[in-house]
Structure formats: structure tokens, C-alpha cells
Design an enzyme around this catalytic site. Sequence first.
Site, short mmCIF file in Angstrom:
data_model
loop_
_atom_site.label_atom_id
_atom_site.label_comp_id
_atom_site.label_asym_id
_atom_site.label_seq_id
_atom_site.Cartn_x
_atom_site.Cartn_y
_atom_site.Cartn_z
N ASP A 185 0.92 -1.32 -0.10
CA ASP A 185 0.04 -0.12 -0.09
C ASP A 185 0.88 1.09 -0.17
OD1 ASP A 185 -1.50 2.46 0.87
OD2 ASP A 185 -3.06 1.05 1.58
N HIS A 186 1.19 1.74 -1.00
CA HIS A 186 2.19 2.68 -1.16
C HIS A 186 1.77 3.93 -0.39
CE1 HIS A 186 -0.46 5.03 -3.92
NE2 HIS A 186 0.29 5.89 -3.70
N HIS A 248 -5.77 3.04 1.09
CA HIS A 248 -5.33 3.99 1.91
C HIS A 248 -6.01 4.79 3.03
CE1 HIS A 248 -2.90 3.30 -1.97
NE2 HIS A 248 -3.76 3.97 -2.57
C1 BG6 Z 1 -3.43 4.81 -6.45
C2 BG6 Z 1 -4.87 4.97 -7.19
O1 BG6 Z 1 -3.34 3.69 -5.28
O2 BG6 Z 1 -3.21 6.10 -5.63
C3 BG6 Z 1 -4.95 5.95 -8.19
O3 BG6 Z 1 -5.05 3.78 -7.75
C4 BG6 Z 1 -4.43 7.19 -7.24
O4 BG6 Z 1 -6.23 6.22 -8.58
C5 BG6 Z 1 -3.18 7.22 -6.45
O5 BG6 Z 1 -4.37 8.46 -8.20
C6 BG6 Z 1 -2.90 8.30 -5.46
O6 BG6 Z 1 -1.53 8.24 -5.21
P1 BG6 Z 1 -0.73 9.54 -4.66
O7 BG6 Z 1 0.44 8.82 -4.41
O8 BG6 Z 1 -0.58 10.18 -5.80
O9 BG6 Z 1 -1.66 10.25 -3.78
#
Ligand code: BG6
Length: 497
Positions: A185-186, A248
Site C-alpha cells: 500500500d504505497h 489508503h
Molecule cells: C492509487 C490509485 O492507489 O493511488 C490512484 O489507484 C490514485 O487512483 C493514486 O491516483 C494516488 O496516489 P498518490 O501517491 O498520487 O496520492
Amino acid sequence: MTVAADEPFSLIIFGASGDLTRRKLMPALWSLYAGRVLPEPFTIIATARTGMTDDEFRVRMRAAIGEFARIQPPSEAVWERFARALVYVAGDPTDAALYPRIERALKDAEAARAAGASRLFYCATPPSLYDDIIQNLGSSGLARPVGGFTRIIVEKPFGRDYASARALGRQLASAFHEEQIYRIDHYLGKETVQNILVFRFANGIFEPLWNRNHVAEVQVTVAESIGVETRGAYYEEAGALRDMMQNHLLQLLCLIAMEPPVTFDAGPVRDEKNKVMHAIRPIEPARVSESALRGQYGPGFAEGKPVPGYRQEKGVAPDSKTETYAALRLLVDNWRWAGVPFYLRTGKRLAKRVSEIAIRFHRTPHLIFHRSPTGVEANSLVIRIQPDEGMALTVAAKTPGPDLRLGPVRLDFRYGEVFGGEPPEAYERLLLDAIHGDATLYAPGDWVEKAWQLLGPVLDAWGEAAGPPLYPYEAGSWGPAEAEAFIARDSGAWRRP
Ligand code: BG6
């Protein structure tokens, strides 16, 4: 980040011609290498259906790094050294014949470095291919450790509901042990997100305030100004609840609500987050609208330019019912949080790109400054995840002048000002952790299943033809107007970050 340990490894990327590899994985690997924290020697075996030679793949990755990496190659010689570690194997991941070829590439790499057979597989493909990849890794014997570590990183979505998440869990368990599986989960790799725990548990002053006696409400916002871009077809199947909320935002809630773990290690941190998931009050199927609200963007403006509505985007049905905005009201039924509403919202094409957690404290029980013509805002603490990473505490102060006038002031900490430079990308941290075998910032299987279980009644209600309304909102706004009434029940209002 820790300095590179001597830990030779091979990374095998499935889906190597895709967007994730180009935008995130390769730039992150490069930045780790350039920052001298990537263990060496290493080999990156990239595989996808597209026919390409090693050199063609390297040229593509050079361009991707130029476009997306935080650090640029200081010289062609340094780049060449990195590029030599990239190997491309063309093939269909659903075809069992690909796997012996991957194994040969692995053995060649391991023989060349004469040390270690540690292997990290990465599923960066569309999820529809996960089953085949996992099954083939199992049946080919590649899932079994052969001297070093063997691990697999899986990208979200982990299923699309409770049943499919469990099926994926079973599939993974048929080939790998739980400690080999890293569900990424980044958001958990973002510097400011990691800092939530440092902030809460390395400072003595917040803990006494961090509970129902002092906190009136928590708001978690993950707003994006972009639309669905080229991902219309994927997003049609996902929607905001599956794409962002299930992973997230619920992770952020857990970091705010969890009890102090015994140590900052995978087991204790995961246990505490799981306890939060168990304490969240289930959403009653008959009362979904009290806990959840959805919206979809129509035409509007982004950065001053007109933009189409969701239904006009490529790959989207003209009568699509997919939500691009979702808001939840959750209650955490435990001693710390009983009665404190947690409001979560996320959406595409909102007024700006901003992710933050805002904690609103109770007002003073009695205000002695009754002569002040201005009222006083409740104190709030805002943790800004991105952009403009930092945190701010809003307190009341006397504004200068002969009258006794009160006004809010912000005690503001900004990462950029204090530490300078750009923080590492989330994928850098998370890739390195998986190589080092640290799963603290990864989502365990039971957490993922619990998250789907929690959202099940909302997914069911929103999936029905006669389900709760899907409110339209203008692109570039803060979401549907109805979202204000949704939060007003608790005497609050959505913040305008
Ligand atoms: C991803 C989603 O997990 O997170 C995307 O699939 C979204 O739809 C993205 O745009 C947002 O990540 P960040 O790091 O740009 O906030």
C-alpha cells in the site's frame, strides 16, 4: 534509509511493460541505486508479453527514469552500470512455459554473481493475471526458497470484495507462506505517513490528548485534482471506495487510532492496526446512507481549463454509476475513541491535490474573553501528507492592538523548510523494506480481509440499481453539496485545505 547491506538479490517484475514499472518501480529502483542503498550485486528480470530485447528495454527504462525519477543519472557510465543489471524476458505470464525461462535467467544471474539466490517477485500486472502468476510460481517450484529469501510483492487491488479477497488470499497461501507475502500500500511508504507514528509515539505531549476526552472529530482527506486519465476502464470496475478508501484511507485511520505497539516491528504494528479494524463499528446494511455518501464528477474546470465529466472520459460508460467521490463516517468502538466520529473522504477532480489528517479538539469548557468581538476556533492539529508535507497546530492568540481580539494562529512545521530536498518516494522505501524482509509497512492478509468486510454493506448497497443516490459534483469543486449535510450531523464541516 539504512546503508546497503551485502545482500545480493534478483527482482522479477511481472508487467514490466506497464505503467507502474515505468512510472514508479524503475524510477524507485534507480533512485535507490543512485543513493547507494540498493544492496548489490542485483539483477532485475523484467517480463511482459511485449517482444523486446534487453537493450530495447533498457532504452525504455532510461526514458522512464528521465521522466519520473527523483534523482537523475549523474553520468552515462553510472547509468550503464545500472542498465547492465536489467534483463528482459518476453512471455505470457499465463503460459507455464515462461517460468522455466525465468528460472534460467535467475540461475544465470545467480551463477554470475556467485552468491545468494534471494528472489523477490513483483506482480505489477492487472489483477486479472495474479491467479495465473501465483499458480505458475507455485507449480514451477519458483515460490520455494532456494538458499536465500523468496518473497512476493502484490499490488492492490487485493480482490474487489470480501469473497474475492479471501480467494486471492487462499491462492497466495497455496504457493507462499504468509511471511513471504508483501501486500503493498504505497501510502504507508510516504514519509509523512511514517511520521505519524514517530510523531505520536516519540513525543510525550500528544498521548494524553489523543483520545475521546480531548478529540472531538477526525477528518481524513485524500483529494486529487486529476480525473481518471487513461485508466477509465480500470476505474469503471473500481470506483473511489475500492480504489482509495479500502486501502489508503483505512490505513491512515488505523495509524491515527491505534494503540502504541510494543515495538516498531511488523508483528506489533500489524497487531495494533488489526485491533482498530476490529473496533470499527460495522455499517448496518439498512442504514448505509448514514455512514456513506457517494458522488460523481461532471464537467467543470481543472487549473482554469475546462475538463469533461467522468461519463465523457475514455473507457467510461455514458450512464456510468461508478463513484468518483466517497465519504464515510466511522466510529471506533473502544475506550480511547468511543463517540468520536472519523470522517474519511476521497475523490477525483476535486478542487486541489491534497492529503491530510485533521484532528479537531474540544473547545474550552468556558470562554472568559466574552468582550472579544471574535469567537475562537477549536484547536486543531493538521498532518499534511502531501503536498507541502508538514504539520500545523492551530491555537488562539490575541491579535495585536488595543482591543482584546482573538484570532487563530498556526504553529507550522514544513518538511521542505526544515529538512530541505525532496523526500524519498514511497516505492523506494517499500522496495527496500521488502528486500530487507521488513513487513512493518505492508498490509497483512487479515487486515485486508477485514477492510473488505467492513465496506461490504456499502459495496452491496451501491451496487444495487435502486441504491442510495449518486450525487453529481462539478469538476474542480470540493465534491457534492450533499456531503456538507452528511458531516453537519456532528456539528462539523468539511475542511477546505
Ligand atoms: C492509487 C490509485 O492507489 O493511488 C490512484 O489507484 C490514485 O487512483 C493514486 O491516483 C494516488 O496516489 P498518490 O501517491 O498520487 O496520492
